[in-house]
Design a protein around this motif. Structure first.
Motif, mmCIF file in Angstrom:
data_model
loop_
_atom_site.group_PDB
_atom_site.id
_atom_site.type_symbol
_atom_site.label_atom_id
_atom_site.label_comp_id
_atom_site.label_asym_id
_atom_site.label_seq_id
_atom_site.Cartn_x
_atom_site.Cartn_y
_atom_site.Cartn_z
ATOM 1 N N ASP A 185 0.839 -1.190 0.000
ATOM 2 C CA ASP A 185 0.000 0.000 0.000
ATOM 3 C C ASP A 185 0.887 1.257 0.000
ATOM 4 O OD1 ASP A 185 -2.546 0.887 -0.238
ATOM 5 O OD2 ASP A 185 -2.883 1.091 1.923
ATOM 6 N N ARG A 186 2.052 1.160 -0.528
ATOM 7 C CA ARG A 186 3.047 2.240 -0.546
ATOM 8 C C ARG A 186 3.324 2.778 0.860
ATOM 9 N NH1 ARG A 186 1.167 6.622 -4.509
ATOM 10 N NH2 ARG A 186 -0.865 5.885 -3.841
ATOM 11 N N GLU A 187 3.389 1.849 1.828
ATOM 12 C CA GLU A 187 3.625 2.254 3.212
ATOM 13 C C GLU A 187 4.946 3.016 3.365
ATOM 14 O OE1 GLU A 187 2.691 -0.706 2.183
ATOM 15 O OE2 GLU A 187 1.015 -1.437 3.391
ATOM 16 N N LEU A 188 5.976 2.576 2.610
ATOM 17 C CA LEU A 188 7.273 3.244 2.758
ATOM 18 C C LEU A 188 7.207 4.679 2.232
ATOM 19 C CD1 LEU A 188 10.230 3.118 3.563
ATOM 20 C CD2 LEU A 188 10.765 2.264 1.282
ATOM 21 N N LYS A 189 6.516 4.850 1.114
ATOM 22 C CA LYS A 189 6.368 6.207 0.570
ATOM 23 C C LYS A 189 5.757 7.126 1.625
ATOM 24 C CE LYS A 189 3.603 8.764 -2.793
ATOM 25 N NZ LYS A 189 4.659 9.366 -3.622
ATOM 26 N N ARG A 190 4.668 6.634 2.203
ATOM 27 C CA ARG A 190 3.985 7.476 3.196
ATOM 28 C C ARG A 190 4.884 7.775 4.379
ATOM 29 N NH1 ARG A 190 -1.586 4.841 1.912
ATOM 30 N NH2 ARG A 190 -1.071 5.156 -0.078
ATOM 31 N N ALA A 191 5.545 6.727 4.861
ATOM 32 C CA ALA A 191 6.387 6.916 6.055
ATOM 33 C C ALA A 191 7.531 7.885 5.751
ATOM 34 C CB ALA A 191 6.933 5.561 6.512
ATOM 35 N N LEU A 192 8.127 7.747 4.579
ATOM 36 C CA LEU A 192 9.236 8.645 4.215
ATOM 37 C C LEU A 192 8.754 10.082 4.125
ATOM 38 C CD1 LEU A 192 11.019 6.625 1.384
ATOM 39 C CD2 LEU A 192 12.058 7.338 3.545
ATOM 40 N N GLU A 193 7.652 10.279 3.422
ATOM 41 C CA GLU A 193 7.213 11.656 3.189
ATOM 42 C C GLU A 193 6.750 12.315 4.488
ATOM 43 O OE1 GLU A 193 4.692 11.349 -0.309
ATOM 44 O OE2 GLU A 193 6.469 10.980 -1.583
ATOM 45 N N ARG A 194 6.171 11.500 5.361
ATOM 46 C CA ARG A 194 5.782 12.052 6.656
ATOM 47 C C ARG A 194 7.040 12.487 7.426
ATOM 48 N NH1 ARG A 194 3.277 7.714 9.193
ATOM 49 N NH2 ARG A 194 1.862 7.609 7.424
ATOM 50 N N TYR A 195 8.033 11.640 7.382
ATOM 51 C CA TYR A 195 9.275 11.954 8.097
ATOM 52 C C TYR A 195 9.939 13.201 7.498
ATOM 53 C CZ TYR A 195 14.053 11.616 9.753
ATOM 54 O OH TYR A 195 15.276 11.913 10.302
ATOM 55 N N TRP A 196 10.010 13.254 6.193
ATOM 56 C CA TRP A 196 10.650 14.415 5.539
ATOM 57 C C TRP A 196 9.895 15.697 5.836
ATOM 58 C CZ3 TRP A 196 11.003 11.456 0.247
ATOM 59 C CH2 TRP A 196 12.061 10.522 0.318
ATOM 60 N N ASP A 197 8.583 15.604 5.961
ATOM 61 C CA ASP A 197 7.786 16.800 6.261
ATOM 62 C C ASP A 197 7.821 17.163 7.735
ATOM 63 O OD1 ASP A 197 7.111 16.942 3.670
ATOM 64 O OD2 ASP A 197 5.093 16.105 3.876
ATOM 65 N N GLY A 198 8.551 16.411 8.530
ATOM 66 C CA GLY A 198 8.613 16.701 9.962
ATOM 67 C C GLY A 198 7.419 16.166 10.729
#
Ligand code: MET
Ligand SMILES: [Zn+2]
Length: 787
Positions: A23-36
């Protein structure tokens, strides 16, 4: 030194698995992290969940040997650079994770490392920088941690790392390295680091390690082959190491085969889907080794021809120490699973396999092989190369084109004498000579010198994305959605008028993606719901499935271009995606040569161009950013590929009136390597990436001789930075030093869809300012050229 005590390689494996999560979990987790929006701990936990799911899944599917360290927060080449400690000083940050993402994405002050395509795929890796002074400080922490993590869950896994030769061949010299330095010069030091890694893995009890060496399937020099020999003799001579499994993929090992065979590595991975070496010859060359036989394609979405695969496995088994059934390459290039694709035609699904289904195929083949009787007397012919006897070279390998031009390897057909047509003739009617067309276009369009334009897309705003999602979910009706699209077109057109651009675009607001949009409107394609494939970092695409004959039931883009034209008195450029890019970024049927499929797509594009022209659009741009990507990795096949790729493009674009100006666009694809082919496209105007690579392409002699319009980008759209008018002016000055002014177009490197309107407005204003300043200089009588 006695052979390393190795556990026999288990009967079935895969070279790698998708890591973005179903479910593109990594994409979400990365972008959340990058956005603070999350902590490093939360990001790590998300990664751990994906890895756990992967191992459990592979186990449930019955795979005998799962890999580890195929997970990555961004890219496996970057992971390798970090593992070796090859971190440029400018990227070092407060934490390991900060450093890692600084290399991948840059920081506010420091640009990232370069990114480029991984062999002939649409996956992008981070290009490491290696200099004479790079200090390698190896840290095997990541593979060791993943090995332990899997073990804690009850799984014995095989760590996968990029091999030393491929790592160095893919690296670029660090800034300031002497002219004649090549990263491969550092092989000895890098091997020290790999020895440390191997020792650490052996100490952890790893039975095998997989060293990926896809660079060995391209043409290699004698010195490079020596490096292969040196590397694996040295690593193989150590006693404190796991079994060495060197994985090649994306083609044949060729001259590297005997080299590798002569080293002490215990297992060699061969790509039996792309490779054309007969299995008999492969088996004889690798007689004493375990052969990890890649019979299930990791590059396409089609089911494996089971009988043929089994025949080849059996022949191989007669000749080598042990045969392991595997995928041809990592499954990272295909989507996770067909399971959620409930919207696809069941007849099509029956022909398809995504990653999980491919794992099942591997497992089933291993079971069949275990009980299959030995081959009696070799049964010649049963197992050979993909060609059918008597089949012409051009259509050889039709069982598995796999998106590669490599099946077309062979002598370059001369430009005039085409081989006998298979399905459709590779002919185009030539347009009038360029001088004739150029005069007709100049009169018709009346453009100023140094015309300013863009590449097509304008920012895809949050409102637009939300409207598209609501429309797809049935919450917004078609009329309301189209209203939204028209509003976006109007916004883009008004902005371009106000800023003073010379050739306007409608901004592509109706397109979710430059290939998928066309796939959705052409016959012969299916689109998936969850068929995501990682392109780079957190970016994923859903490649369409091109499964049948391509046709264009109705015009696709015409009404949007017409609407834009109705809003302005200035010329509007229609924007289409070219046939080569459409096939490159789709999963293509494998029962026809790729060339024939590209010609079918070209015919659809040609019909669309004719309709745009009839609607009064006098400039049409046909984008081919993937032209280089599909190029066969070995020189032997490149001429034939470029020949049909150019033919497909010209077939699409050659039917227009002299007054109609054809543009093409290529970007971020090392266009400098295929300038002759770009020239052969015969487009009136070509835009290429140039700002991001600091004008590298301008140094090419071919660029100076380029006879038609050329727009080297003067604005790097990959960065949120807005270049000032002086910076743009400097880039433009450099362009004008390289090219006569009358051929120069002024444009960004690529489309603007990933930028915000604020950035685009400011940047384009500066581009127009710089172009106008230069136009004034050109108008001075002292200035030489007549424009
Ligand atoms: C990757 S090339 C993109 C071209 C396309 N016309 C755009 O402007 O977005
Ligand atoms: Zn582009």
């Amino acid at each position: 030194m006695p052979a390393v005590p190795t556990t026999p390689f288990p009967a079935s494996t895969i070279l790698g698995y998708p890591r973005i999560g179903p479910d593109r979990e990594l994409k979400r987790a990365l972008e959340r992290y990058w956005d603070g929006g999350s902590t490093a701990e939360e990001l790590r936990a998300a990664g751990a969940r994906i890895r756990e799911r992967t191992w459990r899944r592979l186990d449930a599917l019955g795979l005998a040997a799962a890999p580890c360290n195929t997970f990555s927060y961004y890219d496996q080449v970057l992971d390798t650079a970090v593992m070796l400690g090859a971190v440029p000083g400018r990227h070092r940050g407060a934490s390991a994770l900060d450093t890692y993402f600084a290399m991948a994405r840059g920081t506010r002050d420091v640009p990232p490392l370069r990114m480029t395509k991984w062999f002939d795929t649409n996956y992008h890796y981070i290009v490491p920088e290696i200099g004479p002074d790079t200090v390698f400080t190896p840290d095997p922490g990541k593979p060791v941690a993943e090995l332990r993590e899997a073990r804690a869950l009850g799984f014995e896994t095989r760590p996968v790392v990029v091999g030393p030769v491929t790592f160095l061949l893919l690296s670029q010299p660090a800034p300031g390295a002497p002219e004649r330095f090549a990263p491969l010069d550092r092989l000895g030091d890098v091997l020290d680091a790999y020895e440390r890694l191997l020792a650490a893995l052996a100490a952890e009890g790893a039975a095998w390690v997989q060293l990926d060496e896809p660079a060995l399937v391209a043409d290699r020099t004698g010195a490079e082959l020596d490096a292969v020999r040196q590397a694996y003799e040295r690593l193989g001579s150590r006693a404190d190491r796991p079994g060495l499994f060197v994985a090649s993929y994306f083609g044949d090992l060729g001259e590297a085969l005997p080299v590798l065979a002569g080293t002490p590595v215990e297992a060699v991975g061969v790509d039996l889907v792309r490779g054309r070496t007969p299995v008999e010859a492969l088996g004889d060359a690798l007689a004493g080794k375990t052969v990890v036989a890649g019979v299930v394609s990791g590059r396409d979405v089609w089911r494996t021809d089971r009988d043929r695969a089994l025949d080849r496995l059996r022949v191989l088994r007669e000749r080598v120490e042990r045969v392991v059934v595997s995928t041809s390459c990592s499954l990272q290039h295909v989507p996770h699973s067909l399971e959620p694709e409930t919207g696809l035609d069941p007849a099509l699904v029956a022909r398809m396999a995504f990653a999980d289904e491919k794992v099942t195929e591997v497992v089933e083949l291993a079971a069949l092989l275990a009980t299959a009787p030995p081959v009696a007397g070799g049964e010649p012919g049963e197992s050979g190369a993909p060609e059918e006897p008597g089949e012409p070279e051009e259509s050889g390998g039709t069982r598995r084109t796999g998106g590669s031009g490599e099946v077309l390897a062979g002598p370059v057909p001369p430009a005039e004498a085409h081989p006998a047509p298979a399905v459709t003739p590779p002919v185009w009617e030539s347009r009038s000579p360029y001088a004739v067309r150029a005069a007709a276009q100049a009169e018709h369009l009346g453009l100023p010198p140094l015309p300013v334009t863009t590449i097509g897309s304008f920012p895809q705003t949050g409102e637009l994305r939300a409207a598209r999602a609501a429309f797809a979910a049935g919450e917004l009706d078609e009329g309301a959605y189209e209203e939204r699209v028209r509003a976006e077109i109007e916004r883009a057109v008004r902005l371009q008028e106000r800023l003073g651009l010379d050739v306007l675009v409608h901004g592509e607001p109706e397109r979710n993606d430059m290939v998928q949009y066309f796939a959705e409107h052409l016959d012969g394609f299916a689109v998936t719901r969850h068929g995501w494939v990682q392109s780079y970092g957190s970016r994923c695409t859903r490649p369409p499935i091109l499964h049948g004959d391509v046709g264009r039931p109705a015009p696709i883009t015409v009404r949007w271009a017409e609407y834009a034209r109705s809003l302005t008195g200035r010329p509007v450029k229609g924007i289409l995606t070219g046939p080569v890019t459409i096939v490159a970024w789709s999963f293509v049927r494998d029962d026809l040569p790729l060339r024939e499929v590209a010609f079918q797509v070209a015919d659809a594009v040609r019909a669309e161009i004719a309709d745009l022209e009839a609607a009064g659009i006098s400039i049409v741009q046909v984008d081919e950013p993937a032209l280089r990507e599909l190029m066969p990795l070995r020189r032997a096949g490149q001429g034939a590929y470029l020949h049909w790729a150019v033919a497909a493009y010209r077939r699409a674009t050659s039917g227009v009136d002299d007054r109609t100006q054809i543009h093409t666009h290529l970007c971020y694809s090392d266009a400098d390597q295929i300038l002759a082919a770009i020239d052969a496209l015969d487009a009136d105007v070509t835009s290429v990436e140039s700002a991001r690579s600091r004008g590298r392409i301008l140094g090419e002699p071919m660029v100076r001789d380029f006879a038609r319009g050329l727009g080297p980008g003067v604005y790097d759209i990959h960065s949120p930075r807005v270049p000032g008018p002086e910076e743009v002016g400097d880039l433009l000055d450099a362009v004008l030093r390289a090219l006569p002014a009358e051929r120069v177009w002024v444009n960004p490197d690529c489309g603007l869809k990933t930028r915000t309107y604020a950035q685009v407005e400011a940047a384009l204003a500066n581009v127009v300012t710089a172009a106008r300043r230069l136009r004034e200089t050109l108008a001075q009588p002292s200035s030489s050229s007549s424009v």
